[in-house]
Design a protein around this motif. Structure first.
Motif, PDB file in Angstrom:
ATOM      1  N   SER A  79       1.458  -1.176   0.208  1.00  0.00           N
ATOM      2  CA  SER A  79       0.146   0.024  -0.422  1.00  0.00           C
ATOM      3  C   SER A  79       0.778   1.657  -0.052  1.00  0.00           C
ATOM      4  O   SER A  79       0.222   2.785  -0.399  1.00  0.00           O
ATOM      5  CB  SER A  79      -0.797  -0.257   1.133  1.00  0.00           C
ATOM      6  OG  SER A  79      -0.651  -0.512   2.218  1.00  0.00           O
ATOM      7  N   VAL A  80       2.423   1.124   0.853  1.00  0.00           N
ATOM      8  CA  VAL A  80       3.110   2.359  -0.102  1.00  0.00           C
ATOM      9  C   VAL A  80       4.216   1.863  -1.289  1.00  0.00           C
ATOM     10  O   VAL A  80       4.471   0.786  -1.256  1.00  0.00           O
ATOM     11  CB  VAL A  80       3.485   2.764   1.154  1.00  0.00           C
ATOM     12  CG1 VAL A  80       4.495   3.670   1.296  1.00  0.00           C
ATOM     13  CG2 VAL A  80       3.003   2.286   3.110  1.00  0.00           C
ATOM     14  N   VAL A  91      -9.353   0.119  -3.089  1.00  0.00           N
ATOM     15  CA  VAL A  91      -8.962  -1.333  -3.100  1.00  0.00           C
ATOM     16  C   VAL A  91     -10.346  -0.698  -4.196  1.00  0.00           C
ATOM     17  O   VAL A  91      -9.674  -2.430  -5.098  1.00  0.00           O
ATOM     18  CB  VAL A  91      -9.475  -1.802  -1.388  1.00  0.00           C
ATOM     19  CG1 VAL A  91     -10.387  -2.098  -1.083  1.00  0.00           C
ATOM     20  CG2 VAL A  91      -8.540  -3.467  -2.529  1.00  0.00           C
ATOM     21  N   ASN A  92     -11.103  -0.896  -4.409  1.00  0.00           N
ATOM     22  CA  ASN A  92     -11.996  -1.384  -5.010  1.00  0.00           C
ATOM     23  C   ASN A  92     -12.932  -0.081  -5.007  1.00  0.00           C
ATOM     24  O   ASN A  92     -13.368   1.285  -4.318  1.00  0.00           O
ATOM     25  CB  ASN A  92     -12.886  -2.856  -4.879  1.00  0.00           C
ATOM     26  CG  ASN A  92     -13.673  -2.869  -3.739  1.00  0.00           C
ATOM     27  OD1 ASN A  92     -14.477  -1.910  -3.406  1.00  0.00           O
ATOM     28  ND2 ASN A  92     -13.177  -4.080  -2.646  1.00  0.00           N
ATOM     29  N   GLY A  93     -14.439   0.166  -6.022  1.00  0.00           N
ATOM     30  CA  GLY A  93     -15.293   0.584  -6.719  1.00  0.00           C
ATOM     31  C   GLY A  93     -16.451   0.931  -5.127  1.00  0.00           C
ATOM     32  O   GLY A  93     -16.634   2.431  -4.399  1.00  0.00           O
ATOM     33  N   THR A  94     -16.600  -0.696  -4.379  1.00  0.00           N
ATOM     34  CA  THR A  94     -17.985   0.072  -3.491  1.00  0.00           C
ATOM     35  C   THR A  94     -17.131   0.359  -2.384  1.00  0.00           C
ATOM     36  O   THR A  94     -17.633   1.120  -1.312  1.00  0.00           O
ATOM     37  CB  THR A  94     -18.299  -1.177  -3.605  1.00  0.00           C
ATOM     38  OG1 THR A  94     -17.791  -2.498  -4.032  1.00  0.00           O
ATOM     39  CG2 THR A  94     -19.235  -1.855  -2.393  1.00  0.00           C
ATOM     40  N   ALA A  95     -15.885   0.185  -2.040  1.00  0.00           N
ATOM     41  CA  ALA A  95     -14.971   0.530  -0.458  1.00  0.00           C
ATOM     42  C   ALA A  95     -15.174   2.014  -1.069  1.00  0.00           C
ATOM     43  O   ALA A  95     -15.330   3.076   0.200  1.00  0.00           O
ATOM     44  CB  ALA A  95     -13.521   0.311  -1.086  1.00  0.00           C
ATOM     45  N   THR A 125      -9.242   5.453   4.542  1.00  0.00           N
ATOM     46  CA  THR A 125      -8.902   4.327   4.175  1.00  0.00           C
ATOM     47  C   THR A 125      -7.192   3.680   4.282  1.00  0.00           C
ATOM     48  O   THR A 125      -7.823   3.042   3.788  1.00  0.00           O
ATOM     49  CB  THR A 125      -8.783   4.834   2.508  1.00  0.00           C
ATOM     50  OG1 THR A 125      -8.136   6.076   2.093  1.00  0.00           O
ATOM     51  CG2 THR A 125     -10.068   4.684   1.902  1.00  0.00           C
ATOM     52  N   THR A 126      -6.926   4.411   5.068  1.00  0.00           N
ATOM     53  CA  THR A 126      -5.184   3.895   5.581  1.00  0.00           C
ATOM     54  C   THR A 126      -5.210   3.251   7.145  1.00  0.00           C
ATOM     55  O   THR A 126      -4.401   3.294   7.867  1.00  0.00           O
ATOM     56  CB  THR A 126      -4.359   4.510   5.092  1.00  0.00           C
ATOM     57  OG1 THR A 126      -4.636   5.710   5.720  1.00  0.00           O
ATOM     58  CG2 THR A 126      -4.005   4.940   3.692  1.00  0.00           C
ATOM     59  N   GLU A 181      -8.966   6.430  15.175  1.00  0.00           N
ATOM     60  CA  GLU A 181     -10.165   6.531  15.653  1.00  0.00           C
ATOM     61  C   GLU A 181      -9.942   4.866  14.981  1.00  0.00           C
ATOM     62  O   GLU A 181      -9.678   4.501  14.060  1.00  0.00           O
ATOM     63  CB  GLU A 181     -10.626   7.717  14.366  1.00  0.00           C
ATOM     64  CG  GLU A 181     -11.903   8.200  14.178  1.00  0.00           C
ATOM     65  CD  GLU A 181     -11.720   9.268  13.215  1.00  0.00           C
ATOM     66  OE1 GLU A 181     -13.353   9.094  12.220  1.00  0.00           O
ATOM     67  OE2 GLU A 181     -11.387  10.154  12.737  1.00  0.00           O
ATOM     68  N   ILE A 182     -11.771   4.692  14.448  1.00  0.00           N
ATOM     69  CA  ILE A 182     -12.204   3.215  13.545  1.00  0.00           C
ATOM     70  C   ILE A 182     -11.409   3.080  12.561  1.00  0.00           C
ATOM     71  O   ILE A 182     -12.224   3.816  12.101  1.00  0.00           O
ATOM     72  CB  ILE A 182     -13.031   2.410  14.019  1.00  0.00           C
ATOM     73  CG1 ILE A 182     -13.563   2.342  15.749  1.00  0.00           C
ATOM     74  CG2 ILE A 182     -13.684   1.701  13.087  1.00  0.00           C
ATOM     75  CD1 ILE A 182     -12.575   1.220  16.049  1.00  0.00           C
ATOM     76  N   GLY A 183     -10.837   3.031  11.836  1.00  0.00           N
ATOM     77  CA  GLY A 183     -10.281   2.988  10.357  1.00  0.00           C
ATOM     78  C   GLY A 183     -10.805   1.914   9.153  1.00  0.00           C
ATOM     79  O   GLY A 183     -11.592   0.434   9.871  1.00  0.00           O
ATOM     80  N   TYR A 184     -10.367   1.615   8.201  1.00  0.00           N
ATOM     81  CA  TYR A 184     -10.500   0.892   7.122  1.00  0.00           C
ATOM     82  C   TYR A 184      -8.847   0.390   6.597  1.00  0.00           C
ATOM     83  O   TYR A 184      -8.585   1.136   6.230  1.00  0.00           O
ATOM     84  CB  TYR A 184     -11.259   1.155   6.055  1.00  0.00           C
ATOM     85  CG  TYR A 184     -12.980   1.745   6.925  1.00  0.00           C
ATOM     86  CD1 TYR A 184     -13.818   1.120   6.991  1.00  0.00           C
ATOM     87  CD2 TYR A 184     -12.962   2.748   7.798  1.00  0.00           C
ATOM     88  CE1 TYR A 184     -14.768   0.848   7.286  1.00  0.00           C
ATOM     89  CE2 TYR A 184     -14.260   3.580   8.287  1.00  0.00           C
ATOM     90  CZ  TYR A 184     -15.707   2.441   8.431  1.00  0.00           C
ATOM     91  OH  TYR A 184     -16.510   2.357   8.977  1.00  0.00           O
ATOM     92  N   ASN A 185      -9.371  -0.897   5.944  1.00  0.00           N
ATOM     93  CA  ASN A 185      -8.007  -1.289   5.535  1.00  0.00           C
ATOM     94  C   ASN A 185      -8.423  -1.662   4.069  1.00  0.00           C
ATOM     95  O   ASN A 185      -9.271  -2.273   3.421  1.00  0.00           O
ATOM     96  CB  ASN A 185      -7.758  -3.068   5.605  1.00  0.00           C
ATOM     97  CG  ASN A 185      -6.389  -3.427   4.876  1.00  0.00           C
ATOM     98  OD1 ASN A 185      -5.956  -2.124   4.076  1.00  0.00           O
ATOM     99  ND2 ASN A 185      -6.161  -3.654   5.031  1.00  0.00           N
ATOM    100  N   TYR A 186      -8.866  -0.033   3.033  1.00  0.00           N
ATOM    101  CA  TYR A 186      -9.315   0.109   1.759  1.00  0.00           C
ATOM    102  C   TYR A 186      -8.108   1.086   1.026  1.00  0.00           C
ATOM    103  O   TYR A 186      -8.650   1.378  -0.091  1.00  0.00           O
ATOM    104  CB  TYR A 186     -10.286   1.003   1.951  1.00  0.00           C
ATOM    105  CG  TYR A 186     -12.318   0.102   2.324  1.00  0.00           C
ATOM    106  CD1 TYR A 186     -11.918  -0.946   2.510  1.00  0.00           C
ATOM    107  CD2 TYR A 186     -13.743   1.900   2.882  1.00  0.00           C
ATOM    108  CE1 TYR A 186     -13.181  -1.254   2.582  1.00  0.00           C
ATOM    109  CE2 TYR A 186     -14.512   1.241   3.098  1.00  0.00           C
ATOM    110  CZ  TYR A 186     -14.803  -0.352   3.746  1.00  0.00           C
ATOM    111  OH  TYR A 186     -15.620  -0.877   3.684  1.00  0.00           O
TER     112      TYR A 186
END
Ligand code: PLP
Length: 381
Positions: A45-46, A70-74, A240-241, A255-260
């Motif tokens: 991711s980097v 990572v995709n369009g839905t995310a 997203t990171t 904060e609660i994040g996402y692996n997107y």
């Protein structure tokens, strides 16, 4: 007539026994950039390709910022989060769309509300949106609009540029401003499509793209968010990171994040695909023009780009006389090596959304029963 249509389509894609709906093309710098990416060991991711891709996408679309996903839905999910959509809010969208739009709404616990599409653009109808809001919502002193029946906040509106054809997005944007509704464009299908000279995805607060394998340009799986708002862009990148507080070695998240995030490998592919986008668009337009001329001589209607727009013609589409004719066309073409498919089942018909609120959706119903997508890949020279 069906036989002539199959022959005509086969003539456009010579040398193929089976003609798929939309194949990806990797004839540019894909292998070179992928090898470079692997050699660099920065496959995840980097890496420089993620940064390059984000810059190039912003430049191409004319947006100030782009955030890879990572995709369009995310990308859609994240765009709605940063736009302020919350649990139990209402998000207005169209019944004629791919499921991803409604899935992303549902991840937040928000509820889709369906407004019809226009018959000529296939996308959310500005006039029906205006009519629905006028009759069903009240704007309160906080500047937001609430549904008269349930008092739920109308947090966002997510029109979709169906099969790459732009909807009346400037009118929709004006209505959203009037009612205090955040506009997020699902531009997943409309990379390279313009409305009144401006790229789709740039008319509201945020726009999102998909780079799934069947889209106009692809990296296998990928997506992106674009916006002119620096704060929204920063927040989207951060969430997203994994919501990590920037530091050279400490791992602190606040904060609660996402692996997107989009891996560098996929971004390398995107950089190569973006270089070819204008060639792809020209190639697809030439095919659409041929289809248009061919279907003029038949009783099948080819769907042309709407007024004021320049469509990417992602998936070419035709309208058959009625559902029975559509079904026999689908059967004949698929039996004879030409892949075709109907429009999606309307969202209002799916078990998850059968109780969702909606206005009159007669155009969507008519399109659902008569439309067929026909092969639309970039043709090899
Ligand atoms: C392809 C698509 C998406 C996103 O799909 P992903 O597979 O998650 O990239 C979203 N909305 C629409 C309308 C699409 O066609």
């Amino acid at each position: 007539m069906f036989k002539q249509t199959v022959d005509f389509i086969k003539e456009q894609f010579k040398g193929q026994d089976f003609i798929p709906l939309h194949e990806p093309r990797f004839n540019g710098n894909e292998k070179k950039y992928l090898l470079d990416c692997i050699d660099s060991t920065f496959v995840s991711s980097v890496g420089k390709y993620v940064d390059d891709f984000e810059k190039q996408l912003a430049t191409y679309t004319g947006a100030k910022y782009a955030v890879a996903a990572v995709n369009g839905t995310a990308a859609l999910h994240m765009a709605m989060i940063v736009a302020g959509v919350r649990n139990n809010d209402i998000v207005i969208t169209q019944p004629l769309s791919f499921i991803a739009t409604c899935n992303a709404i549902s991840y937040i616990g928000a509820k889709p509300l369906f407004v019809d599409v226009d018959f000529d653009t296939l996308g959310l109808s500005a006039s029906k949106l205006k009519e629905y809001l006028f009759e069903n919502v009240i704007k309160k002193s906080d500047g937001f609009s609430y549904h008269k029946l349930t008092n739920q906040k109308i947090a966002a509106c997510v029109p979709m540029h169906t099969f790459g054809h732009p909807c009346r997005i400037d009118e929709i944007a004006a209505i959203c401003i009037e009612y205090g509704i955040a506009l997020i464009e699902d531009a997943a299908e409309s990379m390279g499509s313009y409305y009144k000279g401006k790229h789709t995805g740039t008319f509201g607060k945020l726009g999102t793209f998909s780079f799934n394998g069947n889209k106009t340009i692809t990296c296998g799986g990928g997506g992106a968010i674009i916006t002119d708002d620096e704060q929204l862009a920063k927040r989207a990148k951060y969430l997203t990171t994994q919501a990590k507080v920037p530091h050279r070695w400490d791992f602190v998240h606040d904060e609660i994040g996402y692996n997107y995030r989009m891996p560098n490998l996929n971004a390398a592919l995107m950089c190569a695909q973006l270089e070819q986008l204008n060639d792809f668009l020209e190639n697809k337009r030439a095919l659409a023009t041929k289809y248009q001329e061919f279907f003029k001589k038949t009783d099948i209607q080819f769907i042309v780009e709407p007024n004021n727009s320049n469509s990417n013609y992602w998936l070419c589409a035709i309208l058959l006389k009625d559902k029975e004719t559509r079904d026999s066309f689908l059967e004949f073409t698929n039996d004879n090596g030409v892949m075709t498919r109907p429009a999606w089942a309307l969202m209002t018909k799916l078990v998850m959304f059968k109780d969702a609120m909606h206005g009159n959706i007669e155009n969507a119903e008519m399109i659902e029963s008569r439309l067929v997508n026909i092969p639309s890949s970039v043709r090899l020279k």
